[in-house]
Write a protein that holds these residues in place. Structure first.
Motif, PDB file in Angstrom:
ATOM      1  N   THR A  90       0.827  -1.203   0.000  1.00 12.28           N
ATOM      2  CA  THR A  90       0.000   0.000   0.000  1.00 12.28           C
ATOM      3  C   THR A  90       0.863   1.255   0.000  1.00 12.28           C
ATOM      4  O   THR A  90       0.646   2.188  -0.791  1.00 12.28           O
ATOM      5  CB  THR A  90      -0.938   0.007   1.221  1.00 12.28           C
ATOM      6  N   ALA A 112      -4.786   5.907  -4.975  1.00  5.60           N
ATOM      7  CA  ALA A 112      -5.707   5.329  -3.982  1.00  5.60           C
ATOM      8  C   ALA A 112      -6.936   4.706  -4.627  1.00  5.60           C
ATOM      9  O   ALA A 112      -7.631   3.904  -3.991  1.00  5.60           O
ATOM     10  CB  ALA A 112      -6.138   6.388  -2.976  1.00  5.60           C
ATOM     11  N   LEU A 161      -7.316   0.963  -4.405  1.00  7.34           N
ATOM     12  CA  LEU A 161      -7.127   0.365  -3.091  1.00  7.34           C
ATOM     13  C   LEU A 161      -8.465   0.169  -2.380  1.00  7.34           C
ATOM     14  O   LEU A 161      -9.514   0.598  -2.849  1.00  7.34           O
ATOM     15  CB  LEU A 161      -6.203   1.247  -2.246  1.00  7.34           C
ATOM     16  N   VAL A 216     -10.558   0.703   1.380  1.00  9.86           N
ATOM     17  CA  VAL A 216     -10.590   1.689   2.456  1.00  9.86           C
ATOM     18  C   VAL A 216     -11.309   1.086   3.654  1.00  9.86           C
ATOM     19  O   VAL A 216     -12.342   0.426   3.513  1.00  9.86           O
ATOM     20  CB  VAL A 216     -11.323   2.983   2.031  1.00  9.86           C
ATOM     21  N   SER A 269     -13.427  -3.619   4.857  1.00 11.77           N
ATOM     22  CA  SER A 269     -13.038  -2.523   3.982  1.00 11.77           C
ATOM     23  C   SER A 269     -13.903  -2.564   2.729  1.00 11.77           C
ATOM     24  O   SER A 269     -14.657  -3.519   2.500  1.00 11.77           O
ATOM     25  CB  SER A 269     -11.553  -2.617   3.623  1.00 11.77           C
ATOM     26  N   PHE A 311     -12.349   1.532  -3.198  1.00 10.18           N
ATOM     27  CA  PHE A 311     -12.483   2.986  -3.304  1.00 10.18           C
ATOM     28  C   PHE A 311     -13.630   3.364  -4.228  1.00 10.18           C
ATOM     29  O   PHE A 311     -14.462   4.223  -3.894  1.00 10.18           O
ATOM     30  CB  PHE A 311     -11.165   3.593  -3.807  1.00 10.18           C
ATOM     31  N   LEU A 351      -8.955  10.933   1.586  1.00 11.12           N
ATOM     32  CA  LEU A 351      -8.663   9.624   2.174  1.00 11.12           C
ATOM     33  C   LEU A 351      -7.164   9.406   2.343  1.00 11.12           C
ATOM     34  O   LEU A 351      -6.722   8.822   3.343  1.00 11.12           O
ATOM     35  CB  LEU A 351      -9.260   8.519   1.303  1.00 11.12           C
ATOM     36  N   VAL A 352      -6.368   9.861   1.394  1.00 12.46           N
ATOM     37  CA  VAL A 352      -4.926   9.694   1.502  1.00 12.46           C
ATOM     38  C   VAL A 352      -4.380  10.529   2.663  1.00 12.46           C
ATOM     39  O   VAL A 352      -3.514  10.064   3.419  1.00 12.46           O
ATOM     40  CB  VAL A 352      -4.232  10.064   0.177  1.00 12.46           C
ATOM     41  N   HIS A 373      -5.293   8.682   5.764  1.00 11.03           N
ATOM     42  CA  HIS A 373      -4.439   7.502   5.917  1.00 11.03           C
ATOM     43  C   HIS A 373      -3.056   7.886   6.418  1.00 11.03           C
ATOM     44  O   HIS A 373      -2.471   7.196   7.257  1.00 11.03           O
ATOM     45  CB  HIS A 373      -4.340   6.780   4.573  1.00 11.03           C
ATOM     46  N   GLU A 431      -7.539   3.602   7.124  1.00 11.31           N
ATOM     47  CA  GLU A 431      -6.631   2.588   6.606  1.00 11.31           C
ATOM     48  C   GLU A 431      -6.876   2.399   5.117  1.00 11.31           C
ATOM     49  O   GLU A 431      -8.020   2.248   4.686  1.00 11.31           O
ATOM     50  CB  GLU A 431      -6.863   1.243   7.309  1.00 11.31           C
ATOM     51  N   LEU A 432      -5.805   2.405   4.350  1.00 10.30           N
ATOM     52  CA  LEU A 432      -5.864   1.997   2.959  1.00 10.30           C
ATOM     53  C   LEU A 432      -5.196   0.637   2.843  1.00 10.30           C
ATOM     54  O   LEU A 432      -4.162   0.394   3.481  1.00 10.30           O
ATOM     55  CB  LEU A 432      -5.170   3.017   2.057  1.00 10.30           C
ATOM     56  N   HIS A 433      -5.783  -0.242   2.043  1.00  8.37           N
ATOM     57  CA  HIS A 433      -5.287  -1.613   1.926  1.00  8.37           C
ATOM     58  C   HIS A 433      -5.222  -2.019   0.460  1.00  8.37           C
ATOM     59  O   HIS A 433      -5.944  -1.486  -0.379  1.00  8.37           O
ATOM     60  CB  HIS A 433      -6.199  -2.589   2.677  1.00  8.37           C
TER      61      HIS A 433
END
Length: 533
Positions: free
Chosen positions: A35, A318, A321, A323, A373, A376, A409-410, A413, A419-421
């Motif tokens: 990530t 992102a 990814l 969330v 999660s 995005f 969101l970034v 994070h 959390e970004l995954h």
């Protein structure tokens, strides 16, 4: 292929005599590494199909938990101590895992034909081994990383460790007079306490000692013995660590925990000075940041020299990814359509504010599904529909909404609010008719109160009845059968109901009480990513 040293021929190490505590390290998971690399512009291997090497894996708990949740990836772990490796292999055999291998092996004897790895982990090793082993660790990373591979290396850092060094030398001077590890630990802690309280009018030195006393009190005896009383505990200035990495054609990418890279909380003049170094002198910036923070520990990500990436997070990355967020509005009656700023609470009482209706709707939804999660794009679509945005926006509107949410969101994070995954583990938060806990947890609970969750966290179950319940969750029992099995355990004295003293309840009332407690206990396990479909 890793070569195995015969266990009977292996030298006894201090880590055999005093086994280091088992643990999970979320910051080492390929998901975290992938990530972070993605956000900086790299294209790391997908964690669902990757190869991972862990140097100094101990009993393999960290590694085999990854292997359990990523069945199509391959994992290799090496450690000098034979006893932890033996224990780890026993668990691997019980689980029937075929994608993870643990070997008792001296790092210096690691063969050159090891293969290529997408992720290499060395947590809690670099500062605690001789110089020739540190050299070998870097050589392994240089030789065996894939083209877009990432190496995670943690180490004690200066300047923060100078104070720890002073106290460590005191403790070793005193504890070296004793033979047994338990005596060494007890005497070392006693000396620091004695010195911290020795002066009638405490000064700066006593304040330092008290801070160190608070620090060492948080360790288990085994971890304290290896971390603070070991013969080798060598911290490094960041710039010296990076000089070593550069000699092996490795470059700095980031820290595994992104908030450690932030320059928040300083005076404006200090922040401005640091940001002047952000591009051309980014290594110097990191070193000055350590000076200002008094940093004592680093968890650094390295990649191959020559790879191109940015020195700032890319919001557009992102969109591919997942969330997740443990979020909730700070006040009731939130009007997500309002353009006024609204506060949201996150983990550890963190607060973030936004006036963007789409961001508000996203935060509300994330809180309702956590710990799950969501992709995005799915989150963006859901949030836009919730605020009544045009369901068929033109390209310009869609791109603007996408980038606004991605940027938000970034940022969230980067400060550890969200959390970004790169992938979604296979756990469920809904309780089925025949609930099931993942098999690794059911095996772990037989040996102690700590289990691994599918979010790569450690969960502790101190309640005997809760541990007994977990062992029953193999997917074959409905609620009635679970209550009956738990009642048998209570009536036989094998477990007690929390909050009710043994012998103070009639046997006939036990099932009713257990039924009332069963669903909340199951939901707690579900919310901790322990239950599976």
């Amino acid at each position: 292929m890793l070569s195995r040293l015969a266990m009977s021929d292996a030298a006894q190490t201090e880590y055999d005599a005093v086994v280091y505590p088992t643990g999970l390290y979320p910051q080492t998971h390929p998901d975290r590494l992938a990530t972070n690399a993605t956000l900086f512009g790299l294209d790391p291997a997908p964690v669902e199909k990757c190869r991972v090497l862990e140097i100094g894996c101990g009993d393999g708990t960290n590694l085999l938990t990854m292997a359990f949740s990523l069945p199509e990836s391959r994992f290799f772990g090496i450690d000098l101590a034979a006893e932890p490796i033996r224990r780890g292999n026993q668990l691997i055999e019980k689980l029937g895992l075929t994608n993870v291998t643990l070997r008792q092996l001296d790092v210096l004897q690691t063969p050159d034909d090891l293969g290529v790895f997408d992720y290499i982990i060395a947590h809690g090793v670099y500062s605690w081994v001789p110089a020739e082993v540190r050299e070998k660790i870097m050589a392994i990373c240089s030789r065996h990383l894939s083209e877009q591979g990432l190496a995670y290396i943690s180490y004690n850092a200066y300047p923060g460790n100078h104070l720890r060094d002073l106290v460590r030398r005191m403790m070793r001077f005193h504890s070296d007079k004793f033979e047994a590890p338990a005596d060494k630990v007890r005497q070392a802690r006693a000396l620091v306490k004695f010195a911290a309280e020795a002066k009638a009018k405490p000064g700066l030195w006593q304040s330092i000692l008290k801070q160190q006393l608070e620090r060492i009190a948080q360790y288990t005896e085994e971890a304290f013995y290896h971390d603070d009383l070991s013969g080798i505990n060598q911290p490094f200035y960041f710039i010296d660590f990076m000089d070593h990495a550069a000699r092996h054609n490795l470059q700095y990418l980031a820290e595994a925990n992104l908030p450690e890279m932030l320059d928040d909380g300083f005076e404006e003049s200090a922040t401005a000075a640091l940001r002047q170094l952000a591009d051309g002198a980014y290594l110097a910036r990191e070193q000055y940041l350590d000076f200002l923070k008094g940093r004592s520990f680093r968890q650094t990500l390295l990649c191959r020299d020559g790879l191109k990436f940015t020195r700032s997070l890319l919001p557009e990355r992102a969109v591919n990814l997942f969330v997740a967020g443990e979020t909730r509005p700070a006040t009731t009656g939130l009007d997500i359509l309002s353009s006024e700023p609204a506060d949201f609470h996150g983990p550890k009482d963190a607060v973030i504010a936004t006036s963007n209706p789409v961001a508000k709707a996203a935060l509300v939804h994330l809180g309702t599904i956590f710990p799950l999660s969501i992709r995005f794009e799915d989150l963006l679509d859901l949030a836009r529909r919730r605020v009544g945005s045009n369901s068929n926006p033109d390209d310009t509107q869609a791109d603007r909404a996408r980038m606004e949410l991605a940027e938000f969101l970034v940022r969230a994070h980067a400060i550890d609010f969200l959390e970004l995954h790169s992938f979604q583990p296979a756990f469920v938060t809904q309780i089925s008719d025949r609930p099931a806990a993942h098999r690794l947890a059911r095996l772990q609970i037989q040996n102690g109160p700590k289990i691994s969750t599918l979010r790569h966290r450690t969960m502790r179950l101190d309640d005997p009845l809760g541990r007994h319940l977990l062992g029953l969750l193999d997917g074959t029992r409905d609620m009635a059968a679970l209550v009956a099995a738990l009642a048998d355990a209570v009536n036989s004295g094998a477990a007690t109901i929390p909050g009710i003293e043994a012998g103070k309840i009639k046997p006939g009332d036990v099932p009713k009480i257990l039924l009332e407690q069963l669903k909340p206990n199951l939901q707690s396990l579900a919310n901790s990513a322990v239950l599976v479909a």
